[in-house]
Design a protein around this motif. Sequence first.
Motif, PDB file in Angstrom:
ATOM      1  N   CYS A  18      -8.359   6.654   6.635  1.00 11.75           N
ATOM      2  CA  CYS A  18      -7.744   5.397   7.030  1.00 11.75           C
ATOM      3  C   CYS A  18      -8.684   4.788   8.057  1.00 11.75           C
ATOM      4  O   CYS A  18      -8.917   5.388   9.115  1.00 11.75           O
ATOM      5  CB  CYS A  18      -6.373   5.699   7.652  1.00 11.75           C
ATOM      6  SG  CYS A  18      -5.495   4.240   8.200  1.00 11.75           S
ATOM      7  N   TYR A  64      -1.540   8.254   9.320  1.00 12.19           N
ATOM      8  CA  TYR A  64      -0.361   7.618   8.710  1.00 12.19           C
ATOM      9  C   TYR A  64       0.440   8.715   7.977  1.00 12.19           C
ATOM     10  O   TYR A  64      -0.097   9.368   7.062  1.00 12.19           O
ATOM     11  CB  TYR A  64      -0.879   6.550   7.747  1.00 12.19           C
ATOM     12  CG  TYR A  64       0.169   5.691   7.088  1.00 12.19           C
ATOM     13  CD1 TYR A  64       1.174   5.085   7.824  1.00 12.19           C
ATOM     14  CD2 TYR A  64       0.136   5.466   5.716  1.00 12.19           C
ATOM     15  CE1 TYR A  64       2.118   4.276   7.206  1.00 12.19           C
ATOM     16  CE2 TYR A  64       1.066   4.646   5.091  1.00 12.19           C
ATOM     17  CZ  TYR A  64       2.064   4.065   5.846  1.00 12.19           C
ATOM     18  OH  TYR A  64       2.989   3.267   5.239  1.00 12.19           O
ATOM     19  N   SER A 119      -0.172  -6.953   4.121  1.00 11.36           N
ATOM     20  CA  SER A 119       0.871  -6.868   5.157  1.00 11.36           C
ATOM     21  C   SER A 119       0.367  -7.280   6.530  1.00 11.36           C
ATOM     22  O   SER A 119       0.933  -8.166   7.163  1.00 11.36           O
ATOM     23  CB  SER A 119       1.409  -5.437   5.236  1.00 11.36           C
ATOM     24  OG  SER A 119       2.266  -5.199   4.157  1.00 11.36           O
ATOM     25  N   LYS A 120      -0.676  -6.626   7.010  1.00 12.64           N
ATOM     26  CA  LYS A 120      -1.120  -6.876   8.374  1.00 12.64           C
ATOM     27  C   LYS A 120      -2.098  -8.045   8.427  1.00 12.64           C
ATOM     28  O   LYS A 120      -2.122  -8.785   9.392  1.00 12.64           O
ATOM     29  CB  LYS A 120      -1.750  -5.603   8.976  1.00 12.64           C
ATOM     30  CG  LYS A 120      -0.865  -4.350   8.838  1.00 12.64           C
ATOM     31  CD  LYS A 120       0.365  -4.385   9.722  1.00 12.64           C
ATOM     32  CE  LYS A 120       1.487  -3.471   9.246  1.00 12.64           C
ATOM     33  NZ  LYS A 120       1.395  -2.090   9.576  1.00 12.64           N
ATOM     34  N   SER A 125      -3.946  -4.072   1.508  1.00 11.23           N
ATOM     35  CA  SER A 125      -2.605  -4.597   1.771  1.00 11.23           C
ATOM     36  C   SER A 125      -2.692  -5.971   2.430  1.00 11.23           C
ATOM     37  O   SER A 125      -3.517  -6.186   3.320  1.00 11.23           O
ATOM     38  CB  SER A 125      -1.877  -3.641   2.710  1.00 11.23           C
ATOM     39  OG  SER A 125      -0.672  -4.220   3.147  1.00 11.23           O
ATOM     40  N   ILE A 170       0.222   4.662  -2.315  1.00 12.07           N
ATOM     41  CA  ILE A 170      -0.216   5.951  -1.765  1.00 12.07           C
ATOM     42  C   ILE A 170       0.600   7.076  -2.410  1.00 12.07           C
ATOM     43  O   ILE A 170       0.076   8.139  -2.736  1.00 12.07           O
ATOM     44  CB  ILE A 170      -0.074   5.942  -0.222  1.00 12.07           C
ATOM     45  CG1 ILE A 170      -1.101   4.990   0.389  1.00 12.07           C
ATOM     46  CG2 ILE A 170      -0.219   7.346   0.365  1.00 12.07           C
ATOM     47  CD1 ILE A 170      -0.815   4.591   1.824  1.00 12.07           C
ATOM     48  N   ALA A 210      -5.859  -0.750   5.017  1.00 13.47           N
ATOM     49  CA  ALA A 210      -4.776  -1.668   5.412  1.00 13.47           C
ATOM     50  C   ALA A 210      -5.122  -2.516   6.644  1.00 13.47           C
ATOM     51  O   ALA A 210      -4.561  -3.589   6.833  1.00 13.47           O
ATOM     52  CB  ALA A 210      -3.492  -0.875   5.665  1.00 13.47           C
ATOM     53  N   TYR A 211      -6.046  -2.023   7.486  1.00 13.62           N
ATOM     54  CA  TYR A 211      -6.366  -2.754   8.728  1.00 13.62           C
ATOM     55  C   TYR A 211      -7.771  -3.360   8.709  1.00 13.62           C
ATOM     56  O   TYR A 211      -8.341  -3.668   9.754  1.00 13.62           O
ATOM     57  CB  TYR A 211      -6.216  -1.804   9.930  1.00 13.62           C
ATOM     58  CG  TYR A 211      -4.780  -1.356  10.095  1.00 13.62           C
ATOM     59  CD1 TYR A 211      -3.856  -2.144  10.767  1.00 13.62           C
ATOM     60  CD2 TYR A 211      -4.336  -0.155   9.546  1.00 13.62           C
ATOM     61  CE1 TYR A 211      -2.537  -1.758  10.896  1.00 13.62           C
ATOM     62  CE2 TYR A 211      -3.006   0.251   9.658  1.00 13.62           C
ATOM     63  CZ  TYR A 211      -2.117  -0.563  10.335  1.00 13.62           C
ATOM     64  OH  TYR A 211      -0.804  -0.180  10.454  1.00 13.62           O
ATOM     65  N   ALA A 226       0.811  -1.221   0.000  1.00 19.15           N
ATOM     66  CA  ALA A 226       0.000   0.000   0.000  1.00 19.15           C
ATOM     67  C   ALA A 226       0.846   1.275   0.000  1.00 19.15           C
ATOM     68  O   ALA A 226       0.448   2.283  -0.572  1.00 19.15           O
ATOM     69  CB  ALA A 226      -0.919  -0.012   1.223  1.00 19.15           C
ATOM     70  N   TYR A 257       0.661   9.992   3.874  1.00 25.94           N
ATOM     71  CA  TYR A 257      -0.273  10.827   3.094  1.00 25.94           C
ATOM     72  C   TYR A 257       0.284  12.245   2.997  1.00 25.94           C
ATOM     73  O   TYR A 257       0.302  12.861   1.938  1.00 25.94           O
ATOM     74  CB  TYR A 257      -1.664  10.907   3.734  1.00 25.94           C
ATOM     75  CG  TYR A 257      -2.281   9.598   4.161  1.00 25.94           C
ATOM     76  CD1 TYR A 257      -2.080   8.435   3.437  1.00 25.94           C
ATOM     77  CD2 TYR A 257      -3.081   9.528   5.300  1.00 25.94           C
ATOM     78  CE1 TYR A 257      -2.651   7.236   3.845  1.00 25.94           C
ATOM     79  CE2 TYR A 257      -3.665   8.346   5.700  1.00 25.94           C
ATOM     80  CZ  TYR A 257      -3.436   7.207   4.975  1.00 25.94           C
ATOM     81  OH  TYR A 257      -4.003   6.028   5.381  1.00 25.94           O
ATOM     82  N   ASN A 266      -4.857   4.366  11.683  1.00 23.79           N
ATOM     83  CA  ASN A 266      -3.515   4.316  12.252  1.00 23.79           C
ATOM     84  C   ASN A 266      -3.139   5.780  12.476  1.00 23.79           C
ATOM     85  O   ASN A 266      -3.168   6.541  11.506  1.00 23.79           O
ATOM     86  CB  ASN A 266      -2.540   3.675  11.257  1.00 23.79           C
ATOM     87  CG  ASN A 266      -1.110   3.697  11.765  1.00 23.79           C
ATOM     88  OD1 ASN A 266      -0.857   4.003  12.922  1.00 23.79           O
ATOM     89  ND2 ASN A 266      -0.166   3.371  10.895  1.00 23.79           N
TER      90      ASN A 266
END
Length: 383
Positions: A168, A128, A232-233, A230, A108, A202-203, A104, A131, A172
């Motif tokens: 977001c 985050y 990732s998490k 993403s 961005i 992302a979450y 991600a 941005y 985050n």
Amino acid sequence: MKYNENFLRLSENYLFSEVKRRVEGYKNPPRKILSLGVGDVRLPLSKASIEKMQKGVEDMARAQTFRGYPPAFGYPILQESLKSYYKRFSAFLDEEEFFISDGAKREIVDLLDLFPAGSVAMIPDPTYPVYKDANLLRGNRILYKKGTLANGFLPMPSGEEVDFIYLCNPGNPTGATYTREQLKVWVDYAISQNAVLFYDNAYERFLDEKSTHSIYEIEGAKDCAIEIGSFSKMAGFTGIRLGWTIVPKRMEMLHVLWKRRQAMGQNGVSYISQMAGVGALSKNGLREMEERIAYYTGNRRTIANCMQKLGWWHLQGGAYVWAKCLNGSSSWEFFDALLEKAQIVCTPGVGFGESGEGYIRLSALGEKREVEEACKRLEATAW
Ligand code: PLP
């Protein structure tokens, strides 16, 4: 030589290098330093991902199944897996609306290629930091929407003129999560401004079943929103690097231009990483994902319960707990106090924006035993 001087204004690196500097500068701590500051994940990949990656490696080893450059927008098999994944939330998208990425963060930054320099970006504060940095780099104008105790760190629009907006959700660093009704207000606002809504998801996997899992659950979002996802998490892919960006066809020119941009500026994502993603989204992969998320949300509850016992104001959501510093301390003062009194590392809230001053972020992404030990220490310390 000429260079882009805006690079000198960026902030993200400062936060983590300053945390590192202070931790390393703390000589002879009386016991092991424990980290509640981690943004990275700890648990290894799921069996389902590993098996698919192994299949990918075998394919690459044989002349008949070897693959060279991947398709610029992703392998159809992963696009189809994502399409099915989104159906679970009643977000109905076409395969071609999913653009596979290597995560991600890069997206961005790259998405701003679609807009002229000098555009106006609305960015929540705190949030985050990428941005803000991506927009500073392009010389864009930034309008911050302040998160406060009063709005529960969920700022809402109030008619400002903007070109694009960042959300977001869950947030985050705060974990604060917009309701469906609030997201509808944001979508309507973006449409009224003829603006693009960048929705950083992302979450998403950390949300409970009742929450909104994709902006495309909201009516009108396909006309204005670009969603960034993403692995990732959700699947522990911080080291594999895999994500996706959704640019709906209904956004017409932006869909066409993003295709052009991706065909021009990159050569796709590794076959083996994409196979890992297919594994993560398979039936077994999703079951393993649930266990992974339960582990981290268990950590989050442990930290939040500890805050409750201590009587510290806090929010919890996503992968984080957001807590107010005691005795009117600044974020960095409280960071130092946690380090010196309890040998615990947190992330100072001010690193995520001015409105984060006076708060800290505690991460649930660490190892369970370490999180439990850190909480015991916090409870045993006189504050
Ligand atoms: N978006 C948010 C809100 C994040 O917190 C992060 C990573 O911490 C990212 C994006 C980057 O994710 P990726 O690892 O896919 O680049």
